[in-house]
Design a protein around this motif. Sequence first.
Motif, short mmCIF file in Angstrom:
data_model
loop_
_atom_site.label_atom_id
_atom_site.label_comp_id
_atom_site.label_asym_id
_atom_site.label_seq_id
_atom_site.Cartn_x
_atom_site.Cartn_y
_atom_site.Cartn_z
N ARG A 111 -100.00 -21.14 52.78
CA ARG A 111 -99.61 -20.00 51.91
C ARG A 111 -99.04 -20.52 50.61
O ARG A 111 -99.12 -19.87 49.57
CB ARG A 111 -98.55 -19.15 52.62
CG ARG A 111 -99.07 -18.23 53.65
CD ARG A 111 -97.98 -17.34 54.18
NE ARG A 111 -96.73 -17.57 53.50
CZ ARG A 111 -95.54 -17.23 53.96
NH1 ARG A 111 -95.43 -16.63 55.08
NH2 ARG A 111 -94.45 -17.47 53.27
N VAL A 112 -98.41 -21.69 50.66
CA VAL A 112 -97.83 -22.31 49.47
C VAL A 112 -98.28 -23.77 49.44
O VAL A 112 -97.57 -24.65 49.91
CB VAL A 112 -96.28 -22.23 49.47
CG1 VAL A 112 -95.72 -22.74 48.16
CG2 VAL A 112 -95.80 -20.82 49.76
N SER A 171 -90.64 -24.49 43.53
CA SER A 171 -91.44 -23.94 44.62
C SER A 171 -92.68 -24.78 44.85
O SER A 171 -93.03 -25.10 46.00
CB SER A 171 -91.83 -22.49 44.30
OG SER A 171 -92.75 -22.00 45.22
N ASP A 185 -92.32 -20.91 49.55
CA ASP A 185 -92.59 -19.59 48.98
C ASP A 185 -91.58 -19.24 47.88
O ASP A 185 -90.37 -19.28 48.09
CB ASP A 185 -92.53 -18.55 50.11
CG ASP A 185 -92.75 -17.15 49.61
OD1 ASP A 185 -91.80 -16.36 49.64
OD2 ASP A 185 -93.88 -16.86 49.19
#
Length: 167
Positions: free
Chosen positions: A151-152, A62, A68
């Motif tokens: 977000r990631v 990931s 995600d």
Amino acid sequence: MPSKPITMDAVYTAPGYLFRRMQQIAVAIFVEECKAYDLTPVQYAALIAIHTHPGIDATRLSAVIAFDRSTLGNVIERLETKRLIERKPSPGDKRVKLLHLTRSGAALLRDIMPSVGRAQTRMLQPLQPSDRRTLMALLAQLVDLNNEASRVPLRAEDALEHMGKSN
């Protein structure tokens, strides 16, 4: 003072809208060029990372592909169902599953590379060569400078350091 009329130009000229549209176009071109292999761009990225770092676990995968973790589980399941990867228990912790390409996965990865190359070329084809280089340099700069806003965020170095491997 009269206000500016609200038009669709507020959307069509916004960077976020243009990035989203280009992402849609990029995925469509990738899927078209690679249709014989039944692989998505994220599945392809996962296969490349597993090939490059055999024995990587899902958490580190990931981080390496900046995807995600909860959604990546579905990607891993699909790749396993297609028999392109296999999960093996970690010798140090049986709860952790380590990811490895199967022979079929390695063969598919080798075979798909020309199609992926054609897709990447098609994405930039409408631009002049100097504009392609400029766009790629600016995109790389934007992604790097905005990494923490994701977000990631991409954490390849951190993830691989814990594996005892480097890029």
